[in-house]
Design an enzyme around this catalytic site. Structure first.
Site, PDB file in Angstrom:
ATOM      1  N   ASN A   6       0.859  -1.187   0.000  1.00  0.00           N
ATOM      2  CA  ASN A   6       0.000   0.000   0.000  1.00  0.00           C
ATOM      3  C   ASN A   6       0.898   1.241   0.000  1.00  0.00           C
ATOM      4  O   ASN A   6       1.623   1.492   0.966  1.00  0.00           O
ATOM      5  CB  ASN A   6      -0.902  -0.045   1.236  1.00  0.00           C
ATOM      6  CG  ASN A   6      -1.882   1.092   1.250  1.00  0.00           C
ATOM      7  OD1 ASN A   6      -1.522   2.212   0.918  1.00  0.00           O
ATOM      8  ND2 ASN A   6      -3.108   0.829   1.627  1.00  0.00           N
ATOM      9  N   HIS A   9       1.120   6.036   1.772  1.00  0.00           N
ATOM     10  CA  HIS A   9       1.917   6.862   2.694  1.00  0.00           C
ATOM     11  C   HIS A   9       3.022   7.653   2.003  1.00  0.00           C
ATOM     12  O   HIS A   9       3.539   8.612   2.572  1.00  0.00           O
ATOM     13  CB  HIS A   9       2.463   5.998   3.830  1.00  0.00           C
ATOM     14  CG  HIS A   9       1.363   5.554   4.749  1.00  0.00           C
ATOM     15  ND1 HIS A   9       0.845   6.373   5.725  1.00  0.00           N
ATOM     16  CD2 HIS A   9       0.632   4.428   4.776  1.00  0.00           C
ATOM     17  CE1 HIS A   9      -0.155   5.743   6.329  1.00  0.00           C
ATOM     18  NE2 HIS A   9      -0.293   4.556   5.770  1.00  0.00           N
ATOM     19  N   HIS A  42      -5.545   3.755  -1.892  1.00  0.00           N
ATOM     20  CA  HIS A  42      -6.869   4.105  -1.367  1.00  0.00           C
ATOM     21  C   HIS A  42      -7.196   5.519  -1.842  1.00  0.00           C
ATOM     22  O   HIS A  42      -6.516   6.469  -1.463  1.00  0.00           O
ATOM     23  CB  HIS A  42      -6.819   4.037   0.167  1.00  0.00           C
ATOM     24  CG  HIS A  42      -8.148   4.236   0.837  1.00  0.00           C
ATOM     25  ND1 HIS A  42      -8.329   4.033   2.185  1.00  0.00           N
ATOM     26  CD2 HIS A  42      -9.356   4.628   0.356  1.00  0.00           C
ATOM     27  CE1 HIS A  42      -9.595   4.277   2.502  1.00  0.00           C
ATOM     28  NE2 HIS A  42     -10.228   4.654   1.417  1.00  0.00           N
ATOM     29  N   ARG A  44      -9.346   8.165  -1.186  1.00  0.00           N
ATOM     30  CA  ARG A  44     -10.305   8.588  -0.151  1.00  0.00           C
ATOM     31  C   ARG A  44     -11.167   9.739  -0.646  1.00  0.00           C
ATOM     32  O   ARG A  44     -10.731  10.536  -1.480  1.00  0.00           O
ATOM     33  CB  ARG A  44      -9.554   9.044   1.113  1.00  0.00           C
ATOM     34  CG  ARG A  44      -8.866   7.925   1.880  1.00  0.00           C
ATOM     35  CD  ARG A  44      -8.293   8.478   3.178  1.00  0.00           C
ATOM     36  NE  ARG A  44      -9.344   8.927   4.057  1.00  0.00           N
ATOM     37  CZ  ARG A  44      -9.848   8.224   5.077  1.00  0.00           C
ATOM     38  NH1 ARG A  44      -9.345   7.036   5.360  1.00  0.00           N
ATOM     39  NH2 ARG A  44     -10.812   8.707   5.824  1.00  0.00           N
ATOM     40  N   ARG A  48      -6.912  12.837   1.020  1.00  0.00           N
ATOM     41  CA  ARG A  48      -5.836  13.295   1.906  1.00  0.00           C
ATOM     42  C   ARG A  48      -4.456  12.786   1.479  1.00  0.00           C
ATOM     43  O   ARG A  48      -3.451  13.275   1.932  1.00  0.00           O
ATOM     44  CB  ARG A  48      -6.123  12.926   3.351  1.00  0.00           C
ATOM     45  CG  ARG A  48      -6.051  11.451   3.651  1.00  0.00           C
ATOM     46  CD  ARG A  48      -6.066  11.207   5.133  1.00  0.00           C
ATOM     47  NE  ARG A  48      -7.380  11.427   5.703  1.00  0.00           N
ATOM     48  CZ  ARG A  48      -7.834  10.729   6.764  1.00  0.00           C
ATOM     49  NH1 ARG A  48      -7.077   9.837   7.339  1.00  0.00           N
ATOM     50  NH2 ARG A  48      -9.041  10.939   7.228  1.00  0.00           N
ATOM     51  N   GLU A  69      -8.620   0.643  -3.131  1.00  0.00           N
ATOM     52  CA  GLU A  69      -9.562   0.680  -2.007  1.00  0.00           C
ATOM     53  C   GLU A  69     -10.440   1.912  -2.138  1.00  0.00           C
ATOM     54  O   GLU A  69      -9.935   2.994  -2.452  1.00  0.00           O
ATOM     55  CB  GLU A  69      -8.807   0.779  -0.684  1.00  0.00           C
ATOM     56  CG  GLU A  69      -7.900  -0.378  -0.403  1.00  0.00           C
ATOM     57  CD  GLU A  69      -7.020  -0.088   0.809  1.00  0.00           C
ATOM     58  OE1 GLU A  69      -7.152   0.985   1.426  1.00  0.00           O
ATOM     59  OE2 GLU A  69      -6.184  -0.932   1.115  1.00  0.00           O
ATOM     60  N   THR A 100      -8.525   3.511   8.342  1.00  0.00           N
ATOM     61  CA  THR A 100      -9.760   2.720   8.308  1.00  0.00           C
ATOM     62  C   THR A 100      -9.895   1.905   9.602  1.00  0.00           C
ATOM     63  O   THR A 100      -9.146   0.962   9.823  1.00  0.00           O
ATOM     64  CB  THR A 100      -9.750   1.765   7.090  1.00  0.00           C
ATOM     65  OG1 THR A 100      -9.187   2.458   5.990  1.00  0.00           O
ATOM     66  CG2 THR A 100     -11.143   1.315   6.752  1.00  0.00           C
ATOM     67  N   GLU A 150     -11.303  -9.244   2.420  1.00  0.00           N
ATOM     68  CA  GLU A 150     -10.061  -8.901   3.109  1.00  0.00           C
ATOM     69  C   GLU A 150     -10.385  -8.735   4.591  1.00  0.00           C
ATOM     70  O   GLU A 150     -11.242  -7.924   4.961  1.00  0.00           O
ATOM     71  CB  GLU A 150      -9.458  -7.603   2.547  1.00  0.00           C
ATOM     72  CG  GLU A 150      -8.185  -7.210   3.294  1.00  0.00           C
ATOM     73  CD  GLU A 150      -7.375  -6.122   2.614  1.00  0.00           C
ATOM     74  OE1 GLU A 150      -7.565  -5.884   1.400  1.00  0.00           O
ATOM     75  OE2 GLU A 150      -6.544  -5.512   3.314  1.00  0.00           O
ATOM     76  N   HIS A 213      -4.056  -4.515   7.624  1.00  0.00           N
ATOM     77  CA  HIS A 213      -4.240  -3.392   8.532  1.00  0.00           C
ATOM     78  C   HIS A 213      -3.439  -3.580   9.811  1.00  0.00           C
ATOM     79  O   HIS A 213      -3.659  -4.534  10.550  1.00  0.00           O
ATOM     80  CB  HIS A 213      -5.705  -3.140   8.903  1.00  0.00           C
ATOM     81  CG  HIS A 213      -5.908  -1.690   9.190  1.00  0.00           C
ATOM     82  ND1 HIS A 213      -6.269  -0.777   8.234  1.00  0.00           N
ATOM     83  CD2 HIS A 213      -5.698  -0.983  10.317  1.00  0.00           C
ATOM     84  CE1 HIS A 213      -6.309   0.417   8.764  1.00  0.00           C
ATOM     85  NE2 HIS A 213      -5.953   0.328  10.030  1.00  0.00           N
TER      86      HIS A 213
HETATM   87  N1  PXP Z   1      -5.938  -3.040   3.645  1.00  0.00           N
HETATM   88  C1  PXP Z   1      -6.923  -2.099   3.686  1.00  0.00           C
HETATM   89  C2  PXP Z   1      -8.278  -2.447   3.162  1.00  0.00           C
HETATM   90  C3  PXP Z   1      -6.659  -0.804   4.211  1.00  0.00           C
HETATM   91  O1  PXP Z   1      -7.646   0.121   4.261  1.00  0.00           O
HETATM   92  C4  PXP Z   1      -5.350  -0.501   4.633  1.00  0.00           C
HETATM   93  C5  PXP Z   1      -5.032   0.884   5.104  1.00  0.00           C
HETATM   94  O2  PXP Z   1      -5.254   1.799   4.087  1.00  0.00           O
HETATM   95  C6  PXP Z   1      -4.366  -1.502   4.543  1.00  0.00           C
HETATM   96  C7  PXP Z   1      -4.702  -2.765   4.058  1.00  0.00           C
HETATM   97  C8  PXP Z   1      -2.954  -1.258   4.958  1.00  0.00           C
HETATM   98  O3  PXP Z   1      -2.902  -0.966   6.341  1.00  0.00           O
HETATM   99  P1  PXP Z   1      -1.531  -0.504   6.993  1.00  0.00           P
HETATM  100  O4  PXP Z   1      -1.158   0.798   6.372  1.00  0.00           O
HETATM  101  O5  PXP Z   1      -1.864  -0.383   8.448  1.00  0.00           O
HETATM  102  O6  PXP Z   1      -0.525  -1.564   6.707  1.00  0.00           O
END
Ligand code: PXP
Length: 260
Positions: A6, A9, A42, A44, A48, A69, A100, A150, A213
């Site tokens: 992901n 960030h 994602h 959003r 952001r 996402e 989330t 998921e 997550h």
């Molecule tokens: N999976 C989903 C559906 C998420 O919403 C997120 C966070 O955006 C992640 C995975 C990744 O989570 P993390 O950044 O805590 O590893």
């Protein structure tokens, strides 16, 4: 065991200064070279981090499949149907949340989910539902005809964090409880068993299972050997580590833990 990285960030860092650097597009080649199997982003409603232009370019240029996402908001679903990522993961979204915080309320959102899933499928986008790990949720997901679920692993990650003193990623009511080490240890074991059994149930129903997550280099080990979880989507911990060792090495380190 597949790894979806992901990359939101990277855009968080860019948005901290509202400039063009770092550009999440620059991650595409590195993620592929490091051996990850998927890019997750994602889009959003509050934009952001990842914005529309990021999403468009990432989907256009990535050699890896894109897991986008998104919330159920009509404006976002219109964009997803236009961009046609490989997969859309439907997630709940609250404006004020840091990240989330839990899975979808399938029962409460059922009518909207039926409509959105149908639209995504007619645009040839496979669909995943981000859910808290319960049997009712996987049964409902199956009834809705999605390809993937998921599991939200925030609760698991937070129990682990309380037990071993490593950082939790998700705000959760568990932090407000006063629990002994023994109670935490039992809760952790229960949560791992729950994920193991439910991912097996989901697989038997014909669903593909992902999880994500709050997963990091410490807590991944206890669940990485659950063979029925096909894929982990991990963001925060990989991008945080990449500050010290670089993105490619951070992904290689996570891949090594998944392979073991
Ligand atoms: N999976 C989903 C559906 C998420 O919403 C997120 C966070 O955006 C992640 C995975 C990744 O989570 P993390 O950044 O805590 O590893």
């Amino acid at each position: 065991m597949k790894l979806g990285v992901n990359i939101d960030h990277i855009a968080v860092l860019r948005e901290a200064r509202k400039i063009a650097d770092p550009n999440p597009l620059d991650a595409l080649g590195i993620v592929k070279r490091a051996g990850a199997e998927q890019i997750t982003i994602h889009l959003r409603e509050d934009r952001r981090h990842i914005n529309d232009s990021d999403a468009r370019n990432i989907i256009k240029l990535s050699q890896l499949p894109i897991n986008l996402e998104c919330a159920l908001a009509p404006e976002i679903i219109d964009i997803v149907c236009e961009l046609k990522p490989h997969r859309a993961t439907l997630v709940p979204e609250k404006r004020e949340e840091v990240t989330t915080e839990g899975g979808l309320n399938i029962l409460g959102e059922q009518d909207r989910l039926i409509e959105v899933i149908d639209r995504l499928h007619s645009n040839e986008i496979e669909v995943s539902l981000f859910i808290d790990p319960t049997y009712e949720n996987i049964k409902r997901a199956k009834e809705l005809g999605v390809e993937w679920i998921e599991f939200h692993t925030g609760k698991y990650a937070n129990i682990y964090a309380m037990l071993f003193g490593n950082l939790g990623n998700t705000p959760h009511t568990i932090y407000e409880l006063e629990l002994s080490r023994k109670e935490l240890s039992n809760m952790l074991e229960e949560e791992v068993t729950n994920l193991r059994i439910l991912s097996c149930d989901a697989m038997e129903m014909g669903l593909k299972v992902a999880a994500g997550h709050g997963l990091n280099y410490q807590n991944i080990e206890a669940i990485a050997d659950i063979e029925t979880i096909e894929e982990f989507n991990i963001g925060q911990s990989i991008i945080a580590r990449s500050v010290w060792v670089g993105l490619e090495q951070a992904i290689l380190d996570m891949k090594a833990l998944l392979i073991r």
